[in-house]
Motif scaffolding. Sequence first.
Motif, PDB file in Angstrom:
ATOM      1  N   LEU A   1       0.757  -1.046  -0.053  1.00 20.62           N
ATOM      2  CA  LEU A   1       0.024   0.065   0.171  1.00 20.62           C
ATOM      3  C   LEU A   1       0.806   1.458   0.088  1.00 20.62           C
ATOM      4  CD1 LEU A   1      -2.681   1.410   0.339  1.00 20.62           C
ATOM      5  CD2 LEU A   1      -2.317   1.261   2.837  1.00 20.62           C
ATOM      6  N   VAL A   2       1.744   1.199   0.850  1.00 18.32           N
ATOM      7  CA  VAL A   2       3.018   2.207   0.889  1.00 18.32           C
ATOM      8  C   VAL A   2       3.716   2.629  -0.385  1.00 18.32           C
ATOM      9  CG1 VAL A   2       4.887   3.374   2.051  1.00 18.32           C
ATOM     10  CG2 VAL A   2       3.136   2.218   3.479  1.00 18.32           C
ATOM     11  N   ALA A   3       4.058   1.571  -1.212  1.00 17.11           N
ATOM     12  CA  ALA A   3       4.726   1.617  -2.522  1.00 17.11           C
ATOM     13  C   ALA A   3       3.613   2.175  -3.433  1.00 17.11           C
ATOM     14  CB  ALA A   3       5.177   0.442  -2.750  1.00 17.11           C
ATOM     15  N   ARG A   4       2.452   1.735  -3.470  1.00 18.37           N
ATOM     16  CA  ARG A   4       1.448   2.248  -4.504  1.00 18.37           C
ATOM     17  C   ARG A   4       1.031   3.755  -4.117  1.00 18.37           C
ATOM     18  NH1 ARG A   4      -3.186  -0.184  -3.584  1.00 18.37           N
ATOM     19  NH2 ARG A   4      -2.477  -1.807  -1.977  1.00 18.37           N
ATOM     20  N   GLU A   5       1.218   4.015  -2.739  1.00 19.77           N
ATOM     21  CA  GLU A   5       0.775   5.699  -2.567  1.00 19.77           C
ATOM     22  C   GLU A   5       2.037   6.248  -2.710  1.00 19.77           C
ATOM     23  OE1 GLU A   5      -1.705   7.449  -1.687  1.00 19.77           O
ATOM     24  OE2 GLU A   5      -3.183   5.567  -1.242  1.00 19.77           O
ATOM     25  N   GLY A   6       3.225   5.770  -3.090  1.00 19.53           N
ATOM     26  CA  GLY A   6       4.401   6.643  -3.569  1.00 19.53           C
ATOM     27  C   GLY A   6       5.213   7.188  -2.248  1.00 19.53           C
ATOM     28  N   ARG A   7       5.142   6.484  -1.137  1.00 24.46           N
ATOM     29  CA  ARG A   7       5.852   7.330  -0.024  1.00 24.46           C
ATOM     30  C   ARG A   7       7.124   6.562   0.082  1.00 24.46           C
ATOM     31  NH1 ARG A   7       3.322  11.314  -0.060  1.00 24.46           N
ATOM     32  NH2 ARG A   7       2.326  10.835  -2.116  1.00 24.46           N
ATOM     33  N   ALA A   8       8.059   7.321   0.658  1.00 27.25           N
ATOM     34  CA  ALA A   8       9.177   6.838   1.309  1.00 27.25           C
ATOM     35  C   ALA A   8       8.929   5.849   2.187  1.00 27.25           C
ATOM     36  CB  ALA A   8      10.265   7.683   1.529  1.00 27.25           C
ATOM     37  N   LEU A   9       9.793   4.771   2.244  1.00 30.51           N
ATOM     38  CA  LEU A   9       9.508   3.621   3.413  1.00 30.51           C
ATOM     39  C   LEU A   9      10.735   3.166   4.071  1.00 30.51           C
ATOM     40  CD1 LEU A   9       7.543   1.271   4.487  1.00 30.51           C
ATOM     41  CD2 LEU A   9       8.432  -0.216   2.554  1.00 30.51           C
ATOM     42  N   VAL A  10      10.617   2.981   5.403  1.00 25.79           N
ATOM     43  CA  VAL A  10      11.336   2.520   6.586  1.00 25.79           C
ATOM     44  C   VAL A  10      10.871   1.579   7.065  1.00 25.79           C
ATOM     45  CG1 VAL A  10      12.979   2.908   8.374  1.00 25.79           C
ATOM     46  CG2 VAL A  10      12.626   4.571   6.846  1.00 25.79           C
ATOM     47  N   VAL A  11      11.495   0.270   7.223  1.00 28.26           N
ATOM     48  CA  VAL A  11      10.928  -0.815   8.203  1.00 28.26           C
ATOM     49  C   VAL A  11      11.572  -0.891   9.441  1.00 28.26           C
ATOM     50  CG1 VAL A  11      11.006  -3.258   8.237  1.00 28.26           C
ATOM     51  CG2 VAL A  11      10.250  -2.264   6.273  1.00 28.26           C
ATOM     52  N   ALA A  12      10.568  -0.780  10.367  1.00 29.63           N
ATOM     53  CA  ALA A  12      11.291  -0.864  11.872  1.00 29.63           C
ATOM     54  C   ALA A  12      11.076  -2.009  12.599  1.00 29.63           C
ATOM     55  CB  ALA A  12      10.689   0.355  12.659  1.00 29.63           C
ATOM     56  N   ILE A  13      11.950  -2.937  12.795  1.00 27.30           N
ATOM     57  CA  ILE A  13      11.872  -4.218  13.584  1.00 27.30           C
ATOM     58  C   ILE A  13      11.753  -3.950  15.014  1.00 27.30           C
ATOM     59  CG2 ILE A  13      12.593  -6.755  13.500  1.00 27.30           C
ATOM     60  CD1 ILE A  13      11.745  -5.613  10.668  1.00 27.30           C
ATOM     61  N   ASN A  14      10.422  -3.744  15.743  1.00 25.08           N
ATOM     62  CA  ASN A  14      10.421  -3.428  17.155  1.00 25.08           C
ATOM     63  C   ASN A  14      10.462  -4.879  17.792  1.00 25.08           C
ATOM     64  OD1 ASN A  14      10.115  -1.558  19.157  1.00 25.08           O
ATOM     65  ND2 ASN A  14       7.920  -1.785  19.010  1.00 25.08           N
ATOM     66  N   LYS A  15      10.656  -4.461  19.046  1.00 23.95           N
ATOM     67  CA  LYS A  15      10.751  -5.637  20.150  1.00 23.95           C
ATOM     68  C   LYS A  15      12.241  -6.595  19.892  1.00 23.95           C
ATOM     69  CE  LYS A  15       5.835  -5.420  20.439  1.00 23.95           C
ATOM     70  NZ  LYS A  15       4.564  -6.178  20.656  1.00 23.95           N
ATOM     71  N   TRP A  16      13.247  -5.678  19.364  1.00 24.73           N
ATOM     72  CA  TRP A  16      14.422  -6.602  19.210  1.00 24.73           C
ATOM     73  C   TRP A  16      15.112  -7.097  20.158  1.00 24.73           C
ATOM     74  CZ3 TRP A  16      15.615  -8.795  14.912  1.00 24.73           C
ATOM     75  CH2 TRP A  16      17.238  -9.247  14.621  1.00 24.73           C
ATOM     76  N   ASP A  17      14.773  -6.489  21.668  1.00 24.03           N
ATOM     77  CA  ASP A  17      15.208  -7.018  22.772  1.00 24.03           C
ATOM     78  C   ASP A  17      14.461  -8.343  23.243  1.00 24.03           C
ATOM     79  OD1 ASP A  17      12.850  -5.342  22.932  1.00 24.03           O
ATOM     80  OD2 ASP A  17      13.012  -5.703  25.169  1.00 24.03           O
TER      81      ASP A  17
END
Length: 472
Positions: A308-324
Amino acid sequence: MGATVAIIGRPNVGKSTLFNRLVGKRLALVDDTPGVTRDRRPGEARLGDLRFTIVDTAGLEDADSASLEGRMRRQTEEAIETADAVLFVIDARAGVTPLDAHFAEVARKTTRPVILLANKAEGRAGESGLFESYSLGLGEPIAVSAEHGEGLADLYDALKPYVDQVDAEEAAAKEEAVTNVDVDEEGELIDAEDPVGTRERPLRVAIVGRPNAGKSTLINKLLGEDRMLTGPEAGITRDSISVDWEWRDRHIKLFDTAGIRRKARVQEKLEKLSVADALRAIKFAEVVVITLDATNSFEKQDLQIIDLVAREGRALVVAINKWDLIEDREAAWKKIRDANERYFNQIRGVQIATLSGMHGQGVDKLMESVFTAYDAWNARVSTAKLNRWLERVTVNHPPPAVAGRRVRLRYLTQPKTRPPHFIAFCSRPEQLPESYTRYLVNSLRQTFNIHGTPIRFSYRKGENPYVARKKR
C-alpha cells in the motif's frame, strides 16, 4: 498560536464534534459509541478572529488508574494541566448526571479558568438540562450545538479573554498570497519552498503497522514522555494523532496511527473509521515507518501494508520493533534479510532498522534511516546522466525484438520527484514486456543509489513523422 484550550467531559457528550467544529475539519473520529476518543488530540482552532490550539480529550470516567479507562483519564488530566482554559461539556438533553457532578468538582479545583458548555441544546429538549447545569458551580452555562454550530458567538465572548486575536483580513491575505504550497494530513498549507526539517515545514513521518506492534510505545520513547496511550491491549489507538518533535535540530511531525488489520477482520464501524484515518495519514506523509513485531514479522498483512505504501508513492522505512525479545539475533537477521530480497520487489534496498521502542535502543539509527529514505524520495538525476546511462544499459541488454523489429528507447528524462518518476520516449512501448521495465528500474536504483523509495517508470510514444505522408 499561543493559547491552548482543552475540551473535557464525560463520554459521548459531543467533545469531538465540538473539536471538529472549531478546527473546521473532520479530524477527530465521531461515533455514537461512548469512548471513541482515547488519546488527546490537538488542532488549530479558529473562532472569528480568535486563533488558539484546541485539544480533544478522552471522556472522563471513574475507574481504577491501572485500567484502560484510568489511563485515558490521566491523559485528560495532563491536557488540563497544560491548558490555558478548559471547556467543560455536558449533554443538555441528558441533564446533569452523577458523573458530570463528580468531575465538575475536579474541574472546580483546577487553577485553570473553566467555561461550562451545555451541548446538544438546540430546540426545547435541552432547556431543562441547561438550567440543571447551574448546580455544577461552574458559573453561567453557555448553550451550544456543536452539530449545528449554534451558540458559537457566546463561546467567542467567553474565550476572548484567554486566547489571542488576529486580524482576520490580514490572515486571509497571507493565505491567498501562498502560491507554491503543499497540504499536510490536517489540511494545513505548507510552503513547498521551505527546507524540510524546519519549524515552518517539519518532515511528516507516519508510524504504521499491525495492532500491538508497539507504535505508540515507540513514539513515547522518541518524545521522552508518555504522550500516547499505551498498554497490553491491542488496538488502543483509534485516531491518527500528530505530535511535533525535534531530533538533532531537525523538526519532525510524527503521526501515530491505529493498527491496520486484514480487511476481512475489520467488521465494526469504529474500526473501519480508525483504519481509514490511518490510511489518510499514509497518504499525506512523506516518510512511512512500518513497525513490525520482531517476534512475528513479515506476516501477510505486513506485506500488504508495505505494498500500500509503495502504491501511494511514499518513502518507506521498516522498523523491526521488540528486538530486545529476540535471543538468536543472527538467525533472526538472516530471516529479515531473506524477506527483504524476496518480498520487496517494488522498493528494493529499503532501509531496515532493528530497535526496542520500550528501551529506546536503535532509535537514532531509525531516524537516520528516515532521512536517508527521504533523500532518496527526492532524488533527481540530470537528463545528460540519464541518457548516458540509457545508452549503456541498452547496449548491454537491448530491448527485445518483436515481430523481427527491435523496440528503440530514444530518450529518458525525469519530470518529477517525490517519488522519482522517469519517462522513456520510445517506439511501440506497448510491446515492451514488464520484465524489461523491471530491469531498467533495478539498474536505475543501483546506478544512482535510489533505494528505499518507489520509482515510477512510464513510456511515451514519439510521433511518427510519416503518418501525415501516408494519409496524403
